[in-house]
Design a protein around this motif. Structure first.
Motif: not given
Length: 187
Positions: A20-36, A51-59
């Motif tokens: 259910g995670t959504t990544i919009w335009h022109f973003s970059h998620i680098l290696g080793g990161s964990r997103i809920g 980087v570690t990010i929990g559930d239901n976060c809004r950036v």
């Protein structure tokens, strides 16, 4: 529902994206990161590496989350808020071994254009006003504003500013201050 990544964004190898995670335009998620699960990343967001990010976060748009930043569940990062990773950066001095961790606890809201200086811990449900500069640890439920930021009040679990009676105007929950810390009064 699987994670959704806009075609203009990049997700490196060795990244975990929750359902259910959504990544919009022109973003970059680098290696080793964990997103809920059920997170949302606006345009031009950079996360990582590691980087570690929990559930239901809004950036929101134009935010960079550098190595050493950790967001627990339900954190809101407003547009163009800034996280640093070194306390005293210099272009001509390599300080990569000096990255200081920044922990953002559950339910924190960070307003637009706020700056979070690394090495700080933001307590649960704190509310950082737009444009504030955080230079030290923040107590849970604190309402922080200014440069450098100082506590100007308390907020409830629902994010409402508490008045003198320490009752949430939205939910009716009651709070009390004990030893300089706000806590909910158990019914």
């Amino acid at each position: 529902m699987p994670a959704s990544v806009h075609p203009s964004s990049y997700v490196d190898d060795n990244v975990t994206l929750g359902e259910g995670t959504t990544i919009w335009h022109f973003s970059h998620i680098l290696g080793g990161s964990r997103i809920g699960q059920n997170c949302s990343f606006g345009q031009n967001v950079m996360v990582g590496p590691n980087v570690t990010i929990g559930d239901n976060c809004r950036v929101q748009n134009n935010v960079s989350l550098y190595e050493g930043v950790e967001l627990e569940d339900n954190v809101f990062c407003g547009p163009s808020c800034v996280f640093t990773n070194v306390v005293t950066p210099r272009s001509g001095v390599n300080r990569r071994g000096e990255f200081a961790p920044t922990k953002v606890r559950k339910g924190v809201t960070i307003g637009a254009n706020a700056t979070i200086v690394c090495g700080s811990e933001l307590g649960e449900y704190a509310f950082i006003a737009a444009g504030a500069v955080i230079t030290k640890d923040v107590k849970p439920f604190s309402l922080m504003a200014g440069v450098p930021a100082r506590r100007i009040g308390w907020v409830s679990h629902a994010g409402e500013v508490l008045r003198d009676d320490l009752t949430c105007p939205r939910t009716g929950e009651k709070y009390e201050v004990v030893n300089g810390q706000l806590r909910r009064v158990e019914a």
